[in-house]
Design a protein around this motif. Structure first.
Motif, PDB file in Angstrom:
ATOM      1  N   UNK A  42      -1.759 -37.680  -1.775  1.00  0.00           N
ATOM      2  CA  UNK A  42      -0.472 -37.371  -1.170  1.00  0.00           C
ATOM      3  C   UNK A  42      -0.307 -37.844   0.258  1.00  0.00           C
ATOM      4  N   UNK A  43      -1.301 -38.582   0.759  1.00  0.00           N
ATOM      5  CA  UNK A  43      -1.234 -39.044   2.148  1.00  0.00           C
ATOM      6  C   UNK A  43      -1.288 -40.567   2.209  1.00  0.00           C
ATOM      7  N   UNK A  44      -0.884 -41.095   3.345  1.00  0.00           N
ATOM      8  CA  UNK A  44      -0.945 -42.534   3.545  1.00  0.00           C
ATOM      9  C   UNK A  44      -2.377 -42.966   3.821  1.00  0.00           C
ATOM     10  N   UNK A  45      -2.649 -44.202   3.488  1.00  0.00           N
ATOM     11  CA  UNK A  45      -3.954 -44.773   3.796  1.00  0.00           C
ATOM     12  C   UNK A  45      -4.083 -44.867   5.314  1.00  0.00           C
ATOM     13  N   UNK A  46      -5.253 -44.473   5.818  1.00  0.00           N
ATOM     14  CA  UNK A  46      -5.449 -44.503   7.265  1.00  0.00           C
ATOM     15  C   UNK A  46      -6.738 -45.250   7.605  1.00  0.00           C
ATOM     16  N   UNK A  89     -12.265 -34.630   5.023  1.00  0.00           N
ATOM     17  CA  UNK A  89     -12.716 -36.010   4.845  1.00  0.00           C
ATOM     18  C   UNK A  89     -12.604 -36.460   3.390  1.00  0.00           C
ATOM     19  N   UNK A  90     -12.275 -35.546   2.513  1.00  0.00           N
ATOM     20  CA  UNK A  90     -12.132 -35.893   1.100  1.00  0.00           C
ATOM     21  C   UNK A  90     -11.032 -36.936   0.918  1.00  0.00           C
ATOM     22  N   UNK A  91     -11.397 -38.045   0.298  1.00  0.00           N
ATOM     23  CA  UNK A  91     -10.460 -39.157   0.130  1.00  0.00           C
ATOM     24  C   UNK A  91     -11.144 -40.260  -0.669  1.00  0.00           C
ATOM     25  N   UNK A  92     -10.354 -41.241  -1.061  1.00  0.00           N
ATOM     26  CA  UNK A  92     -10.918 -42.498  -1.546  1.00  0.00           C
ATOM     27  C   UNK A  92     -11.081 -43.401  -0.334  1.00  0.00           C
ATOM     28  N   UNK A  93     -12.274 -43.941  -0.186  1.00  0.00           N
ATOM     29  CA  UNK A  93     -12.588 -44.797   0.957  1.00  0.00           C
ATOM     30  C   UNK A  93     -12.596 -46.257   0.500  1.00  0.00           C
ATOM     31  N   UNK A  94     -11.910 -47.087   1.275  1.00  0.00           N
ATOM     32  CA  UNK A  94     -11.771 -48.502   0.955  1.00  0.00           C
ATOM     33  C   UNK A  94     -12.328 -49.345   2.100  1.00  0.00           C
TER      34      UNK A  94
END
Length: 118
Positions: A42-46, A89-94
Motif C-alpha cells: 500500500x505504499x510507494x517504492x522508496x 522495515x517489512x517490505x519487498x526490497x529491490x
C-alpha cells in the motif's frame, strides 16, 4: 541479457539482522551506481540506500545507523546489511543498477521479501 538477482530476504524477529545480496550479470558493474529500494504494501517504492560507482554511500533517514550498503566489484554484487530490524522495515526490497553517463543504463532486480515480526 542484463540480470539483477536479489536474495537474502526472509522472516526475522524485531531486532534481528539480514544481509541482502544482488548479483548483476552482463553489465559493466563497476561503472554503475547501485541502489536498494523497498516497497511496503500500500505504499510507494522508496529509496533506502545508494552506493556510487566511486564507493560513496547515501541512506534514507530510516536506514541510517542500522543499514550498511557495500559492493564487491570483483563479484558484481551489492549488499545491504540490515541490523536492528523493525516491523516497519517489512517490505519487498529491490536492487537497481543505474549508469548516468553514456551509454546509460537502468536495470531492476526482481525483489526479495523481508518480513520483520514484532
Amino acid at each position: 541479457q542484463v540480470q539483477l538477482v536479489a536474495s537474502g530476504g526472509g522472516l526475522v524477529q524485531s531486532g534481528g539482522s539480514l544481509r541482502l545480496s544482488c548479483a548483476a550479470s552482463d553489465i559493466m558493474f563497476s561503472s554503475y551506481d547501485m541502489d536498494w529500494y523497498r516497497q511496503a504494501p500500500g505504499k510507494q517504492r522508496e529509496l533506502v540506500a545508494t552506493i556510487t560507482s566511486n564507493g560513496g554511500t547515501n541512506y534514507a533517514d530510516s536506514a541510517k545507523d542500522r543499514f550498511t550498503i557495500s559492493r564487491d566489484n570483483a563479484k558484481n554484487t551489492v549488499y545491504l546489511q540490515m541490523n536492528n530490524l523493525k516491523p516497519e522495515d517489512t517490505a519487498v526490497y529491490y536492487c537497481r543498477a543505474v549508469r548516468w553517463v553514456l551509454p546509460r543504463g537502468d536495470y531492476w532486480g526482481q525483489g526479495t521479501q523481508v518480513t520483520v515480526s514484532s
